[in-house]
Design a protein around this motif. Structure first.
Motif, mmCIF file in Angstrom:
data_model
loop_
_atom_site.group_PDB
_atom_site.id
_atom_site.type_symbol
_atom_site.label_atom_id
_atom_site.label_comp_id
_atom_site.label_asym_id
_atom_site.label_seq_id
_atom_site.Cartn_x
_atom_site.Cartn_y
_atom_site.Cartn_z
ATOM 1 N N PHE A 197 -8.760 10.816 9.461
ATOM 2 C CA PHE A 197 -8.210 10.452 8.261
ATOM 3 C C PHE A 197 -9.638 10.526 7.327
ATOM 4 O O PHE A 197 -10.598 9.916 7.588
ATOM 5 N N ASP B 236 0.724 -1.114 0.057
ATOM 6 C CA ASP B 236 0.007 0.107 0.034
ATOM 7 C C ASP B 236 0.797 1.269 -0.002
ATOM 8 O O ASP B 236 1.816 1.294 0.809
ATOM 9 N N LEU C 99 -10.289 4.401 -2.154
ATOM 10 C CA LEU C 99 -9.634 3.233 -1.447
ATOM 11 C C LEU C 99 -10.919 1.801 -1.471
ATOM 12 O O LEU C 99 -11.957 2.064 -1.320
ATOM 13 N N GLY D 175 -7.086 12.672 -1.023
ATOM 14 C CA GLY D 175 -7.937 13.279 -2.442
ATOM 15 C C GLY D 175 -7.480 14.381 -2.696
ATOM 16 O O GLY D 175 -6.998 15.273 -2.159
HETATM 17 P P1 AHG Z 1 -1.730 1.584 -3.236
HETATM 18 O O1 AHG Z 1 -0.676 2.170 -3.428
HETATM 19 O O2 AHG Z 1 -2.104 0.386 -2.664
HETATM 20 O O3 AHG Z 1 -2.737 1.752 -4.533
HETATM 21 O O4 AHG Z 1 -2.659 2.647 -2.371
HETATM 22 C C1 AHG Z 1 -2.481 4.122 -2.401
HETATM 23 C C2 AHG Z 1 -3.601 4.770 -1.838
HETATM 24 C C3 AHG Z 1 -3.499 4.625 -0.310
HETATM 25 O O5 AHG Z 1 -2.295 4.206 0.258
HETATM 26 C C4 AHG Z 1 -3.601 6.353 0.059
HETATM 27 O O6 AHG Z 1 -4.494 6.628 1.122
HETATM 28 C C5 AHG Z 1 -4.264 6.976 -1.201
HETATM 29 O O7 AHG Z 1 -3.890 6.138 -2.354
HETATM 30 C C6 AHG Z 1 -3.593 8.472 -1.714
HETATM 31 O O8 AHG Z 1 -4.430 8.758 -2.870
HETATM 32 P P2 AHG Z 1 -4.209 10.229 -3.179
HETATM 33 O O9 AHG Z 1 -2.880 10.367 -3.445
HETATM 34 O O10 AHG Z 1 -5.323 10.544 -4.290
HETATM 35 O O11 AHG Z 1 -4.558 11.021 -1.935
#
Ligand code: AHG
Ligand code: MN
Ligand code: MN
Length: 283
Positions: free
Chosen positions: A209, A86, A222, A165
């Motif tokens: 969060f 992640d 997510l 986001g």
């Molecule tokens: P992953 O690397 O498993 O795809 O997860 C990434 C997710 C999570 O770790 C994080 O909270 C989110 O992407 C962040 O997204 P933004 O950059 O859009 O905020």
């Protein structure tokens, strides 16, 4: 369940080593969410699959990096839904990343989550395990062995604000909420890695969060089975709340597809109640 936890400890050491030793480049494939896969995403997924294949109590696997259900043992009891790496896009800037595990019995939905665990690959490897009948338990590695540190509890009100986001794509009510917390003196703590960001709130007393519905991700980003629901158990067992944009508990989610997403809010009670007010949630 002990056999699964022991397997997760072995996985943690092997993925930590891969992060430190292996190529950080992109593979030539993408996952079921249409995201480019790092070679490390694929390798971490393989490490998990091969390690869990030795555990007789595991029936099936669902991975962020693969489509559908991967069958292991007919006489297994649990289906483990996992995010092998992640925040993987943070590895090449040397920030902490994680692995997330949701352990389900029966149909894949929130109420069938039996336990959850996550691993943080940071300056040290740390792990949190939650089940339905106790507070999350923190384990840290000392000289490469996991040591049980103790229970994790959220304060009624925290100090940290982790807003996910793209801000220009937030709804007005969400922007108003986030700005109101900052005007109360909350500190911004957001790395873009769900595991280290939620781990920090859990260990530093709480806050909020949020990964809301946005104009570019109307169902949030997510994934329910292997990101949102596992952390919802952690936050509820730590004395906080975990809800969606309608005030429903994330533990009540019923995904129709293994890679379904959901807007999600995790936090201490004060901040979640502030969110409900900003979102006109009366329940
Ligand atoms: P992953 O690397 O498993 O795809 O997860 C990434 C997710 C999570 O770790 C994080 O909270 C989110 O992407 C962040 O997204 P933004 O950059 O859009 O905020
Ligand atoms: Mn993830
Ligand atoms: Mn991932």
């Amino acid at each position: 369940m002990e056999d699964i936890i022991d397997a997760i400890k072995e996985i943690a050491h092997r993925i930590d080593e891969a992060i430190k030793m292996e190529d950080l480049g992109y593979s030539d494939s993408s996952n079921s969410s249409g995201e480019d896969q790092l070679k490390l995403d694929v390798q971490s997924d393989l490490i998990i699959e091969n390690t869990f294949a030795k555990v007789k109590s595991i029936k099936n696997l669902v991975s962020e990096e693969k489509e559908g259900l991967h069958h292991l043992n007919d006489e297994g009891k649990y289906t483990i839904c996992y995010d092998p790496l992640d925040g993987s896009s943070l590895v090449d800037v040397n920030l902490s990343v994680g692995s997330i595990f949701g352990i389900y019995e029966g149909e894949l939905k929130g109420e069938n989550l039996v336990a959850s665990a996550y691993v943080v690959y940071g300056p040290r490897i740390e792990m949190l395990i939650a089940s339905r009948d106790n507070k999350p338990i923190l384990y840290c590695t000392r000289r490469n062995h996991f040591q049980k540190i103790g229970e994790v509890t959220l304060d009624q009100k925290g100090k940290l604000n982790a807003p996910g986001g793209t801000q220009m794509n937030w709804e007005v009510k969400h922007k108003t909420l986030i700005d109101s917390l900052f005007s109360e003196g909350y500190r911004l703590r957001y790395s873009g890695g769900m595991v280290p960001d939620l781990h920090q709130l859990l260990l530093k007393g709480g806050g909020l969060f949020s990964y809301p519905a946005t104009s570019d991700t109307p169902n949030g980003k997510l994934r329910q089975l292997f990101e949102v629901i596992p952390f919802a158990l952690m936050y509820e067992q730590a004395g906080g709340q975990a809800i969606d944009a309608n005030g429903n508990r994330l533990m009540e989610l019923i995904p129709s597809h293994p890679h379904d997403t959901s807007p999600c809010f995790f936090g201490s009670n004060y901040e979640i109640e502030a969110l409900k007010k900003a979102y006109n949630i009366t329940r």
